[in-house]
Structure formats: C-alpha cells, structure tokens
Design a protein around this motif. Sequence first.
Motif, PDB file in Angstrom:
ATOM      1  N   MET A   1     -47.628  22.188  19.484  1.00  0.00           N
ATOM      2  CA  MET A   1     -48.015  20.883  19.011  1.00  0.00           C
ATOM      3  C   MET A   1     -47.513  19.837  20.012  1.00  0.00           C
ATOM      4  O   MET A   1     -46.478  19.991  20.622  1.00  0.00           O
ATOM      5  CB  MET A   1     -47.411  20.614  17.640  1.00  0.00           C
ATOM      6  CG  MET A   1     -47.746  21.618  16.571  1.00  0.00           C
ATOM      7  SD  MET A   1     -49.214  21.309  15.580  1.00  0.00           S
ATOM      8  CE  MET A   1     -49.165  19.597  15.203  1.00  0.00           C
ATOM      9  N   SER A   2     -48.292  18.768  20.126  1.00  0.00           N
ATOM     10  CA  SER A   2     -47.906  17.700  21.031  1.00  0.00           C
ATOM     11  C   SER A   2     -48.403  16.362  20.501  1.00  0.00           C
ATOM     12  O   SER A   2     -49.149  16.300  19.529  1.00  0.00           O
ATOM     13  CB  SER A   2     -48.469  17.960  22.427  1.00  0.00           C
ATOM     14  OG  SER A   2     -49.882  17.978  22.389  1.00  0.00           O
ATOM     15  N   GLN A   3     -47.947  15.316  21.151  1.00  0.00           N
ATOM     16  CA  GLN A   3     -48.327  13.971  20.759  1.00  0.00           C
ATOM     17  C   GLN A   3     -48.845  13.231  21.982  1.00  0.00           C
ATOM     18  O   GLN A   3     -48.535  13.593  23.117  1.00  0.00           O
ATOM     19  CB  GLN A   3     -47.138  13.262  20.118  1.00  0.00           C
ATOM     20  CG  GLN A   3     -46.707  14.007  18.851  1.00  0.00           C
ATOM     21  CD  GLN A   3     -45.609  13.324  18.088  1.00  0.00           C
ATOM     22  OE1 GLN A   3     -44.705  12.742  18.648  1.00  0.00           O
ATOM     23  NE2 GLN A   3     -45.678  13.408  16.759  1.00  0.00           N
ATOM     24  N   ASN A  17     -43.715  17.764  20.452  1.00  0.00           N
ATOM     25  CA  ASN A  17     -43.231  16.979  19.317  1.00  0.00           C
ATOM     26  C   ASN A  17     -41.730  16.689  19.425  1.00  0.00           C
ATOM     27  O   ASN A  17     -41.294  15.581  19.105  1.00  0.00           O
ATOM     28  CB  ASN A  17     -43.528  17.699  18.008  1.00  0.00           C
ATOM     29  CG  ASN A  17     -44.996  17.676  17.657  1.00  0.00           C
ATOM     30  OD1 ASN A  17     -45.807  17.016  18.304  1.00  0.00           O
ATOM     31  ND2 ASN A  17     -45.352  18.427  16.629  1.00  0.00           N
ATOM     32  N   ASP A  46     -50.310  11.905  15.436  1.00  0.00           N
ATOM     33  CA  ASP A  46     -49.963  12.423  16.763  1.00  0.00           C
ATOM     34  C   ASP A  46     -50.478  11.567  17.915  1.00  0.00           C
ATOM     35  O   ASP A  46     -50.618  12.040  19.042  1.00  0.00           O
ATOM     36  CB  ASP A  46     -50.423  13.878  16.945  1.00  0.00           C
ATOM     37  CG  ASP A  46     -49.635  14.835  16.069  1.00  0.00           C
ATOM     38  OD1 ASP A  46     -48.452  14.537  15.781  1.00  0.00           O
ATOM     39  OD2 ASP A  46     -50.193  15.859  15.663  1.00  0.00           O
TER      40      ASP A  46
END
Length: 142
Positions: A1-3, A17, A46
Amino acid sequence: MSQYYDIGDETVWNPSNGASRLFMSQVSVYQTELGLRSGIGPMQADECQIDPVVFKEFVDALLAWHRRTTHDVMAALSEGFVVTMLVLAERAGIEVNWQSAGSAEDGGLKDVQVPAAPGSAEAARMAALQHKARELGRFMAA
C-alpha cells in the motif's frame, strides 16, 4: 500500500503508508515549530494535495530555520525532514531560497549549543544538504 502526494495532477512522491505516516507527523511538528502552514493538505483516500505557493513559503522558512540553528542535536534531528522537503520542492519545480537569512531578522539565535563550534561551516552544511537531497531523491518513488 502507498499514498500519493500530488501537485495538481502530478504525483511528486508515492511513499509507503508507514513512511507517509511518519512524514505527516513530522510535517505537524515543523508547522508548530515554524508557526506556518506547510501547504501539505490532509491525506484523503491515500491522496494528498500540496499547495505549491504555501509549500514554497514553508520550505524556505524551514531551510532558514535549519541553517540558523547552531545546536548539533537539533540540526541532526531535523536534517532528514529538511532533505525530504528539498526533494519534494525540486520535484514540484519550486526554486528554494538558499540565501542566508541572517539571525537578526527573527530576534537572534535560539537553542545555541554550548560550546558552539568555532568558525562558520554554513556553506558546507548547505552543500551537504543539497547533496543529500539529490541522493535521497533516487529512493523516493514518484
């Protein structure tokens, strides 16, 4: 997961994250320390928008604050955040003010380490920050 940290439709950074959470905590700390908004909006779904005008003012003030400190521990604690902000500013096409801001403008030096190191190493510190920002930028996914 990333933003995603965006300026308009352009992503300037896409951290994990965990890195994003730590970064946003530091943004809050330095907004309080400088008494300025950062221009980095809230993280929603996000994604986070950065206001380039407010962000430039914040980065310039952060760099001036960092270069004024003669306290080695404070300089070390803030360096990683300053370098990260310099990478984001460069990616946003923001020209950072590298000129010395002089300590008289804000009422003098604060948090001076005793004994202070003799002589001024300001130019070397700024060159080292620029180098570190170039190096860190290689590891910050956009």
